[in-house]
Design an enzyme around this catalytic site. Structure first.
Site, PDB file in Angstrom:
ATOM      1  N   GLN A   1     -23.509 -17.218  17.944  1.00 11.32           N
ATOM      2  CA  GLN A   1     -22.890 -17.414  19.259  1.00 11.32           C
ATOM      3  C   GLN A   1     -23.944 -17.206  20.339  1.00 11.32           C
ATOM      4  OE1 GLN A   1     -19.700 -14.635  19.774  1.00 11.32           O
ATOM      5  NE2 GLN A   1     -19.647 -14.879  21.986  1.00 11.32           N
ATOM      6  N   GLY A   2     -24.396 -18.281  20.959  1.00 11.98           N
ATOM      7  CA  GLY A   2     -25.460 -18.199  21.954  1.00 11.98           C
ATOM      8  C   GLY A   2     -24.917 -18.186  23.369  1.00 11.98           C
TER       9      GLY A   2
ATOM     10  N   SER B   1     -25.214 -14.825  25.650  1.00  6.92           N
ATOM     11  CA  SER B   1     -25.987 -13.919  26.509  1.00  6.92           C
ATOM     12  C   SER B   1     -27.423 -14.397  26.689  1.00  6.92           C
ATOM     13  CB  SER B   1     -26.018 -12.516  25.905  1.00  6.92           C
ATOM     14  OG  SER B   1     -24.715 -12.046  25.675  1.00  6.92           O
TER      15      SER B   1
ATOM     16  N   SER C   1     -26.400 -12.571  17.524  1.00 13.10           N
ATOM     17  CA  SER C   1     -26.224 -11.960  16.202  1.00 13.10           C
ATOM     18  C   SER C   1     -26.420 -12.992  15.101  1.00 13.10           C
ATOM     19  CB  SER C   1     -24.818 -11.351  16.069  1.00 13.10           C
ATOM     20  OG  SER C   1     -24.663 -10.309  16.983  1.00 13.10           O
TER      21      SER C   1
ATOM     22  N   GLU D   1     -12.622 -12.483  19.879  1.00 16.21           N
ATOM     23  CA  GLU D   1     -13.470 -11.335  19.522  1.00 16.21           C
ATOM     24  C   GLU D   1     -12.660 -10.049  19.510  1.00 16.21           C
ATOM     25  OE1 GLU D   1     -18.049 -12.184  20.705  1.00 16.21           O
ATOM     26  OE2 GLU D   1     -16.915 -11.048  22.153  1.00 16.21           O
TER      27      GLU D   1
ATOM     28  N   GLU E   1     -17.033  -1.170  30.648  1.00 15.26           N
ATOM     29  CA  GLU E   1     -16.785  -1.248  32.096  1.00 15.26           C
ATOM     30  C   GLU E   1     -16.170  -2.609  32.452  1.00 15.26           C
ATOM     31  OE1 GLU E   1     -19.696  -0.306  30.738  1.00 15.26           O
ATOM     32  OE2 GLU E   1     -19.676   1.828  31.224  1.00 15.26           O
TER      33      GLU E   1
END
Ligand SMILES: Cc1cc2nc3c(=O)[nH]c(=O)nc-3n(C[C@H](O)[C@H](O)[C@H](O)COP(=O)(O)OP(=O)(O)OC[C@H]3O[C@@H](n4cnc5c(N)ncnc54)[C@H](O)[C@@H]3O)c2cc1C
Length: 376
Positions: free
Chosen positions: A122-123, A125, A157, A240, A359
């Site tokens: 999963q690209g 970030s 990942s 997720e 957060e």
């Protein structure tokens, strides 16, 4: 198939195929070993039919409710046959392909992921663009029948193992924010892709930097429409926090059981133990409700941020408890059991970061569920 019948069938299959399913390594194993073990277990489970229940027939599934998917991952995790973090990629990425890829592409690709023939990554970030995903800058321009992609991703990942990547790129103007993002499905062996694994504090290169240097991605690998990447991402993120979290909760429950067996008498702080049990029970009750909402066809959304906050809190409480009770093993032990407690204690620090930080989840809960205004 009814859930009870599925559960009994899976349990029976696990018992009868114990030796073939068992990992060849001791303890948690290296990342290479975990990835190979996952591929083996998925292949056996797919060929036996269990991995196909709960997925649409048009992508190689056997249809029916999504609840069997929750149980299968729970059973595999609780039997220590798969590592839940890497197993979860299937639950995150397959629904996105089913929802957004052209039907022929989804039909060709999803069975490869379900059967463990392929690993996907999963690209999303980028350096400086994690929470603030709408500011991503990895760029794609259309040239003839392809996108040409240039830029960098990070914390991707399993990219070093992956054959494919669900990739977010900027196709609009640099300041087009969430409106100018498109989702692509890229082949990781495309010329121009460089993958550099990053060693994490828990000792495994679980994620990578991925560089794109004028990489061609065919136009028919666009997921959804051009400029629809934000919707793809917003639909993916709740996955997720749904079935994948149920599997992780099952794993934590299993590890709590092992901790109770292993901890020397009097070593467990009773208050911390009580809190951990309570947090885990809350997580599992909440996550169970999410599984049932998903099975009823409800669209998952920002309310899954509650599940993620509960998961991160329970996970860190559990491994803090373990670190207190098994201090010598966690800090100094060099046998495989100690190494696993240490590795999971260190990895639990990531629970408040991956899949959206604690957060950011609390901002979502405040803004979108409690209507408490903007987070800025
Ligand atoms: C184990 C692991 C696996 C991962 N796998 C993947 C993967 O496969 N693919 C992928 O794309 N990404 C992956 N990530 C990346 C992950 O999604 C990001 O790390 C995460 O979204 C946070 O982004 P960041 O690291 O850029 O931190 P930042 O966004 O820079 O955040 C830094 C700190 O600032 C806080 N913060 C930021 N904005 C706000 C705000 N508005 N209000 C309050 N606080 C704020 C954050 O909570 C955090 O504490 C993975 C991360 C981990 C740890």
């Amino acid at each position: 198939m009814e859930l009870d019948e599925f559960r009994a069938g899976v349990d029976d299959w696990l018992a009868q195929n114990r030796d073939e399913l068992a990992p060849g390594h001791r303890g948690a194993g290296s990342l290479d070993e975990q990835v190979a073990q996952l591929a083996k277990v998925k292949r056996l489970a797919f060929d036996a039919g269990w991995m196909r229940w709960g997925w649409p027939e048009r992508v190689g599934g056997l249809g029916g409710s999504t609840l069997p998917r929750a149980y299968l991952g729970e059973a595999l995790t609780a039997a220590d046959l798969v590592e839940p973090g890497i197993y979860s990629m299937t639950e995150v990425l397959a629904p996105t392909m089913i929802g957004y890829a052209a039907p022929e592409l989804a039909a060709a690709m999803v069975p490869r992921l379900l059967r463990g023939d392929e690993t996907w990554c999963q690209g999303f970030s980028e350096p400086g663009t994690g929470s603030n995903l709408a500011a991503l800058s990895c760029r794609a321009v259309r040239v003839d029948r392809a996108w040409r992609v240039s830029g960098q991703k990070v914390w991707t990942s399993l990219a070093q193992y992956a054959q494919r990547c669900v990739l977010l790129v900027r196709t609009g103007a640099p300041d087009s924010a969430h409106r100018g993002i498109t989702a692509l499905f890229a082949d990781m062996d495309s010329p121009g892709i460089t993958v550099r694994p990053i060693e994490t504090v828990h000792g495994a290169p679980e994620f990578c930097e991925v560089f794109f240097d004028d990489v061609a991605v065919p136009l028919d690998r666009t997921l959804g429409e051009e400029g629809q990447g934000w919707s793809v991402a917003m639909d993916l993120l709740p996955f997720e926090r749904s079935t994948a979290l149920w599997h992780r909760g099952a794993h934590l429950q299993h590890r709590l059981g092992q901790l109770l067996e292993r901890a020397p008498a009097g070593s467990l702080d009773p208050v911390a133990l009580g809190e951990t049990v309570q947090l885990l029970a809350t997580l599992r009750a909440r996550s169970r409700a999410t599984q049932h909402r998903m099975a009823a066809g409800e669209r998952l959304g920002p309310e899954t941020s509650i599940d993620k906050v509960l998961l991160a809190t329970a996970e860190q409480a559990l491994f803090d408890l373990a670190e207190g009770a098994l201090a010598e093993e966690v800090l100094l032990g060099d046998d495989v059991t100690s190494a696993r407690w240490r590795s999971e204690f260190l990895y639990s620090r990531a629970a408040t970061i991956y899949g959206g930080t604690a957060e950011i989840q609390r901002n979502i809960i405040a803004r979108r569920l409690l209507d408490l205004g903007d987070d800025r």
